[in-house]
Write a protein that holds these residues in place. Structure first.
Motif, PDB file in Angstrom:
ATOM      1  N   LEU A 139       9.950   1.688  11.573  1.00  0.00           N
ATOM      2  CA  LEU A 139      11.029   2.028  10.646  1.00  0.00           C
ATOM      3  C   LEU A 139      10.483   2.492   9.295  1.00  0.00           C
ATOM      4  O   LEU A 139       9.700   1.778   8.651  1.00  0.00           O
ATOM      5  CB  LEU A 139      11.932   0.810  10.430  1.00  0.00           C
ATOM      6  N   GLY A 140      10.913   3.681   8.886  1.00  0.00           N
ATOM      7  CA  GLY A 140      10.561   4.196   7.562  1.00  0.00           C
ATOM      8  C   GLY A 140      11.700   3.963   6.585  1.00  0.00           C
ATOM      9  O   GLY A 140      12.864   3.832   6.975  1.00  0.00           O
ATOM     10  N   SER A 141      11.372   3.924   5.303  1.00  0.00           N
ATOM     11  CA  SER A 141      12.386   3.672   4.279  1.00  0.00           C
ATOM     12  C   SER A 141      11.925   4.212   2.937  1.00  0.00           C
ATOM     13  O   SER A 141      10.757   4.086   2.574  1.00  0.00           O
ATOM     14  CB  SER A 141      12.658   2.170   4.150  1.00  0.00           C
ATOM     15  N   LEU A 142      12.851   4.788   2.203  1.00  0.00           N
ATOM     16  CA  LEU A 142      12.544   5.249   0.846  1.00  0.00           C
ATOM     17  C   LEU A 142      12.577   4.110  -0.161  1.00  0.00           C
ATOM     18  O   LEU A 142      12.215   4.297  -1.319  1.00  0.00           O
ATOM     19  CB  LEU A 142      13.548   6.327   0.419  1.00  0.00           C
ATOM     20  N   ASN A 143      12.990   2.936   0.306  1.00  0.00           N
ATOM     21  CA  ASN A 143      13.221   1.845  -0.635  1.00  0.00           C
ATOM     22  C   ASN A 143      12.291   0.653  -0.412  1.00  0.00           C
ATOM     23  O   ASN A 143      12.515  -0.408  -0.978  1.00  0.00           O
ATOM     24  CB  ASN A 143      14.682   1.383  -0.521  1.00  0.00           C
ATOM     25  N   THR A 144      11.259   0.829   0.424  1.00  0.00           N
ATOM     26  CA  THR A 144      10.344  -0.281   0.683  1.00  0.00           C
ATOM     27  C   THR A 144       8.904   0.142   0.415  1.00  0.00           C
ATOM     28  O   THR A 144       8.609   1.329   0.239  1.00  0.00           O
ATOM     29  CB  THR A 144      10.445  -0.760   2.146  1.00  0.00           C
ATOM     30  N   ASP A 145       8.012  -0.841   0.426  1.00  0.00           N
ATOM     31  CA  ASP A 145       6.582  -0.560   0.272  1.00  0.00           C
ATOM     32  C   ASP A 145       5.835  -0.883   1.562  1.00  0.00           C
ATOM     33  O   ASP A 145       4.664  -1.235   1.543  1.00  0.00           O
ATOM     34  CB  ASP A 145       5.997  -1.347  -0.905  1.00  0.00           C
ATOM     35  N   PHE A 146       6.538  -0.738   2.684  1.00  0.00           N
ATOM     36  CA  PHE A 146       5.922  -1.002   3.988  1.00  0.00           C
ATOM     37  C   PHE A 146       6.673  -0.231   5.065  1.00  0.00           C
ATOM     38  O   PHE A 146       7.786   0.267   4.846  1.00  0.00           O
ATOM     39  CB  PHE A 146       5.954  -2.501   4.311  1.00  0.00           C
ATOM     40  N   LYS A 195      20.615  -1.040  -0.614  1.00  0.00           N
ATOM     41  CA  LYS A 195      20.046  -2.309  -0.143  1.00  0.00           C
ATOM     42  C   LYS A 195      20.503  -2.672   1.264  1.00  0.00           C
ATOM     43  O   LYS A 195      20.147  -3.731   1.775  1.00  0.00           O
ATOM     44  CB  LYS A 195      20.394  -3.433  -1.122  1.00  0.00           C
ATOM     45  N   SER A 196      21.303  -1.834   1.890  1.00  0.00           N
ATOM     46  CA  SER A 196      21.684  -2.094   3.273  1.00  0.00           C
ATOM     47  C   SER A 196      20.815  -1.249   4.197  1.00  0.00           C
ATOM     48  O   SER A 196      20.182  -0.286   3.762  1.00  0.00           O
ATOM     49  CB  SER A 196      23.164  -1.770   3.496  1.00  0.00           C
ATOM     50  N   ALA A 197      20.784  -1.611   5.480  1.00  0.00           N
ATOM     51  CA  ALA A 197      19.969  -0.884   6.447  1.00  0.00           C
ATOM     52  C   ALA A 197      20.651  -0.921   7.803  1.00  0.00           C
ATOM     53  O   ALA A 197      21.221  -1.949   8.195  1.00  0.00           O
ATOM     54  CB  ALA A 197      18.573  -1.485   6.542  1.00  0.00           C
ATOM     55  N   ALA A 198      20.592   0.205   8.536  1.00  0.00           N
ATOM     56  CA  ALA A 198      21.173   0.252   9.876  1.00  0.00           C
ATOM     57  C   ALA A 198      20.528   1.363  10.681  1.00  0.00           C
ATOM     58  O   ALA A 198      20.222   2.441  10.147  1.00  0.00           O
ATOM     59  CB  ALA A 198      22.683   0.467   9.801  1.00  0.00           C
ATOM     60  N   VAL A 199      20.298   1.100  11.970  1.00  0.00           N
ATOM     61  CA  VAL A 199      19.857   2.127  12.915  1.00  0.00           C
ATOM     62  C   VAL A 199      20.678   1.958  14.183  1.00  0.00           C
ATOM     63  O   VAL A 199      21.115   0.848  14.519  1.00  0.00           O
ATOM     64  CB  VAL A 199      18.347   2.031  13.236  1.00  0.00           C
ATOM     65  N   THR A 248      18.068  -7.843   3.095  1.00  0.00           N
ATOM     66  CA  THR A 248      17.240  -9.026   2.849  1.00  0.00           C
ATOM     67  C   THR A 248      15.767  -8.743   3.114  1.00  0.00           C
ATOM     68  O   THR A 248      14.886  -9.173   2.363  1.00  0.00           O
ATOM     69  CB  THR A 248      17.716 -10.190   3.735  1.00  0.00           C
ATOM     70  N   VAL A 249      15.490  -7.983   4.176  1.00  0.00           N
ATOM     71  CA  VAL A 249      14.110  -7.627   4.517  1.00  0.00           C
ATOM     72  C   VAL A 249      13.922  -6.114   4.490  1.00  0.00           C
ATOM     73  O   VAL A 249      13.029  -5.594   3.833  1.00  0.00           O
ATOM     74  CB  VAL A 249      13.723  -8.186   5.905  1.00  0.00           C
ATOM     75  N   MET A 250      14.791  -5.402   5.206  1.00  0.00           N
ATOM     76  CA  MET A 250      14.736  -3.936   5.256  1.00  0.00           C
ATOM     77  C   MET A 250      15.909  -3.356   4.480  1.00  0.00           C
ATOM     78  O   MET A 250      17.025  -3.877   4.549  1.00  0.00           O
ATOM     79  CB  MET A 250      14.822  -3.435   6.701  1.00  0.00           C
ATOM     80  N   SER A 251      15.671  -2.278   3.752  1.00  0.00           N
ATOM     81  CA  SER A 251      16.753  -1.624   3.018  1.00  0.00           C
ATOM     82  C   SER A 251      16.575  -0.115   3.063  1.00  0.00           C
ATOM     83  O   SER A 251      15.455   0.394   3.085  1.00  0.00           O
ATOM     84  CB  SER A 251      16.799  -2.105   1.564  1.00  0.00           C
ATOM     85  N   PHE A 252      17.701   0.590   3.109  1.00  0.00           N
ATOM     86  CA  PHE A 252      17.741   2.056   3.089  1.00  0.00           C
ATOM     87  C   PHE A 252      16.774   2.659   4.112  1.00  0.00           C
ATOM     88  O   PHE A 252      15.916   3.479   3.784  1.00  0.00           O
ATOM     89  CB  PHE A 252      17.419   2.569   1.682  1.00  0.00           C
ATOM     90  N   LEU A 285       0.827  -1.209   0.000  1.00  0.00           N
ATOM     91  CA  LEU A 285       0.000   0.000   0.000  1.00  0.00           C
ATOM     92  C   LEU A 285       0.861   1.259   0.000  1.00  0.00           C
ATOM     93  O   LEU A 285       0.467   2.291  -0.552  1.00  0.00           O
ATOM     94  CB  LEU A 285      -0.916  -0.004   1.229  1.00  0.00           C
ATOM     95  N   LEU A 286       2.035   1.159   0.602  1.00  0.00           N
ATOM     96  CA  LEU A 286       2.893   2.322   0.814  1.00  0.00           C
ATOM     97  C   LEU A 286       4.023   2.368  -0.215  1.00  0.00           C
ATOM     98  O   LEU A 286       4.604   1.336  -0.548  1.00  0.00           O
ATOM     99  CB  LEU A 286       3.483   2.286   2.227  1.00  0.00           C
ATOM    100  N   ILE A 287       4.342   3.567  -0.678  1.00  0.00           N
ATOM    101  CA  ILE A 287       5.428   3.752  -1.642  1.00  0.00           C
ATOM    102  C   ILE A 287       6.483   4.649  -1.009  1.00  0.00           C
ATOM    103  O   ILE A 287       6.311   5.858  -0.901  1.00  0.00           O
ATOM    104  CB  ILE A 287       4.916   4.393  -2.949  1.00  0.00           C
ATOM    105  N   GLY A 288       7.567   4.040  -0.540  1.00  0.00           N
ATOM    106  CA  GLY A 288       8.668   4.808   0.033  1.00  0.00           C
ATOM    107  C   GLY A 288       8.287   5.657   1.219  1.00  0.00           C
ATOM    108  O   GLY A 288       8.441   6.880   1.173  1.00  0.00           O
TER     109      GLY A 288
END
Length: 690
Positions: free
Chosen positions: A676-683, A636-640, A659-663, A394-397
């Motif tokens: 967690l928000g991301s510009l590279n996911t749809d969730f 494609k990497s993710a870190a907090v 693998t699951v979360m990116s950017f 449902l979500l775009i970035g």
């Protein structure tokens, strides 16, 4: 017997032809040659060996320009060039080309911008011309009753005097090689006085007078003698006024055009007028006369036109830099080099493009890369792979998330929607802002949502509609609003990532690596915006401390966060909160325990950090945006990380391979979960903390 007679007669015939040809070559040759003085290895200056620096140019107007011999730039940054088809073309600051003026000539050579506007041009066929919006004026077509046969280069002095060279008074532009073969001083330096409309001689007896340039203080000028491999200095002021001396000689190739650099040095284009191994031709008058009668032979002895070289020469005549393309792989037969606004513009006769070295929309500094963090950091892990995906598909970035006092979660997506997740798990399309640039969000104390729209500024959304709180500051558009937080007194602090570049060109700000960012404060009662911090490096996330005695703002391209004191003895002071982070900090949010959650984004690939230590490479990438993905940020990497109020890293969560979360761009803690928000996911990712 008949055969012998025929053979004898044939021999006499061929002998007669040979004698006739010899007589024509010697007595009817178009040249009366001297021997050319070939250059020695330069003894006055050290010259660096050839390199491939000119292969790293960017091409402007490729396929549109035909042999742009010279270039000029006016005070507005508009670039001009004259091409072999008679066009004066100009390139505007936005990159668009304009066919400005057409001259029925194939011999347009040196050009310079006029102090009062317009362009002064040397037309090798018609003389000295001036182009303005109103038309073309012939300033000088004759001198001492004779036609100016080969006007070559031109420069205007601050008093309006125009100095221009005549390469040869004997041979025309189309027969330039005759002048080289004859090797006699047919060149001149002339001066045109606009107030008197008169032309006078400055220097006579020059060997193919070519480029001409004034010194920074205009106390002397330099003129290039192409076929003597040297440049002369002619004094215009001082005790030596009217005297001539050698400026530089024994050059590794023949000097063509010369231009003054902003620092007072000179850029000289060098051309090959002699092939290696054919120098003997220039030591034989007979061979010269033979070649003059058979012009096709010129191609075999004069000029390796597939080479390119320019040198930077100090005011003292010492060579400072050398740039080459020895085999003409990209650049060939460069005839001019002009420095403007930290860029070098190169013109050349043989190729059909105008090229500019490192031309780009940026003026970069080197990026200060982080060293190993001074605080303990746990090694990367896969904790972010344990998230639950909210609103998938449902979500775009969804770049940022916020939760109000009722536990309703908000996020802003790339399709312009503000969507919210109710406690019962249902999603609602709440508001659409018709924007792809929605970034940082925060809930308002009195209800509603504050949103940073990178295209429109600072907005407030309520059930009743949308209000633009701040779209301009100090008379300028807020170009790149990024993140926002509201304090308990109603003041709204928000970051502006860049005052120079917009969101679509965010990578240019990173490449330029200059402090264009700001932290602003909006005061609702007065409807006024004021500056809190200026000169930030890509100002991104902003958060208030638990007691609101300080706020933290993230500088993404400096791999650090700053602390700005709002209260106490240090009120108004700034210090480093945390630096040398393992990646660039994006959004930051206060945690319930007074610590902070910071999302980290990769802004360069491992092994490609060298790009950020080279201004030249930055220019190249800025001109070819498709290269950005190869050097900036493995999305494609993710870190907090969780950072204490004292600036120490407490926890680190990651998904190194995406693998699951990116950017991941934001991390917000609410009721023992991390959203967690991301510009590279749809969730939106939801991670349990306990």
């Amino acid at each position: 017997m008949a055969f012998k007679i025929i053979l004898k007669n044939s021999g006499l015939f061929f002998l007669g032809c040979l004698i006739a040809t010899a007589l024509e070559i010697i007595f009817f040759s178009p040249i009366s040659p001297d021997l050319i003085e070939l250059p020695l290895a330069s003894s006055s200056v050290s010259v660096s060996p050839p390199n491939n620096q000119l292969q790293r140019v960017t091409k402007l107007g490729e396929g549109f320009l035909k042999g742009p011999e010279d270039v000029a730039v006016d005070e507005n940054g508009i670039l001009y060039t004259a091409t072999r088809d008679g066009w004066i073309r100009k390139m505007h600051r936005n990159g668009s080309w304009e066919n400005w003026k057409k001259q029925q000539s194939q011999g347009l050579l040196g050009i310079t911008t006029a102090k009062g506007g317009g362009l002064i041009v040397c037309d090798s066929e018609k003389g000295l011309l001036k182009f303005t919006e109103d038309g073309v004026t012939v300033l000088a077509s004759h001198f001492h009753g004779s036609e100016i046969r080969f006007a070559d280069d031109v420069i205007e002095a601050s008093d309006g005097s125009i100095y221009f060279t005549v390469a040869s008074t004997k041979f025309s532009f189309h027969n330039w090689y005759f002048d080289l073969l004859e090797a006699k001083p047919h060149g001149q330096l002339l001066k045109y006085d606009p107030s008197m409309e008169e032309t006078s001689i400055v220097l006579d007896g020059l060997y193919f007078a070519n480029g001409v340039a004034l010194s920074k203080d205009e106390d002397y000028l330099v003129v290039c003698e192409t076929f003597r491999f040297r440049c002369l200095k002619y004094w215009l002021k001082g005790e030596s006024k009217g005297e001539t001396e050698i400026f530089i000689e024994n050059l590794p190739a023949a000097p063509d055009n010369i231009n003054l650099a902003p620092d007072g040095s000179f850029w000289i284009a060098l051309i090959q007028v002699i092939y290696e191994g054919t120098e003997f031709v220039h030591t034989s008058k007979v061979l010269k006369q033979i070649i003059a009668n058979f012009p096709k032979l010129v191609n075999y002895i004069n000029g390796a036109t597939k080479r390119a070289a320019v040198i930077n020469v100090g005011a003292n005549g010492n060579i400072l830099k050398r740039l080459d393309d020895p085999n003409g792989t990209v650049m060939s037969f460069v005839t001019s080099a002009l420095e403007f606004d930290d860029h070098l513009y190169l013109g050349f006769l043989i190729a059909i493009t105008l090229q500019i070295i490192f031309f780009s929309p940026i003026s970069p500094d080197l990026l200060q890369l982080p060293v190993v963090s001074s605080v303990p950091v746990s090694p990367p892990n896969n904790q972010l792979q344990r998230v639950t995906k909210l609103g998938q598909g449902l979500l775009i970035g969804p770049e940022d998330v916020a939760v109000d006092e009722n536990g309703i979660l908000y996020t802003a997506t790339r399709d312009g929607w503000i969507r919210r997740l109710h406690r019962n798990g249902s999603w609602e399309n709440w508001k659409n802002l018709q924007s792809q640039g929605l970034l940082g969000i925060t809930t308002a104390k009195g209800g509603g949502l504050f949103v940073c729209d990178s295209d429109k500024g600072l907005l407030k959304l309520t059930e009743d509609g949308i209000t633009i709180l701040a779209s301009h500051f100090d008379g300028s558009e807020i170009r790149f609003a990024d993140d926002v937080i509201e304090s308990s007194d109603g003041s709204i602090y928000f970051s502006v990532a860049s005052t120079k570049f917009k969101r679509h060109n965010w990578y240019l700000d990173l490449l330029e690596a200059k402090p264009h960012g700001q932290l602003l404060k909006y005061d609702p009662p007065t409807d006024q915006t004021s500056i809190v911090l200026d000169g930030l490096y890509f100002a991104n996330g902003v958060a208030l401390s638990k007691d609101e005695d300080f706020l933290v703002v993230c500088e993404t391209s400096r791999f650090r966060c700053l602390k700005y004191w709002l209260k106490g003895e240090t009120k108004g002071e700034t210090e480093i909160f945390i630096d040398n982070l393992p990646a660039g900090p994006d959004n930051i949010n206060l945690a319930p325990d007074g610590s902070f959650w910071i999302a980290l984004v990769q802004i360069f690939y491992e092994g490609r950090e060298f790009v950020h230590t080279s201004k030249a490479l930055k220019h190249v990438i800025a001109n070819f945006p498709e290269l950005v993905k190869y050097v900036i940020g493995p999305t494609k990497s993710a870190a907090v990380i969780n950072v204490g109020a004292n600036g120490n890293i407490l926890k680190r969560f990651g998904d190194p391979n995406g693998t699951v979360m990116s950017f991941v761009t934001s991390a917000l803690e609410f009721q023992d979960h991390l959203y967690l928000g991301s510009l590279n996911t749809d969730f939106v990712g939801k991670l349990p903390l306990k």
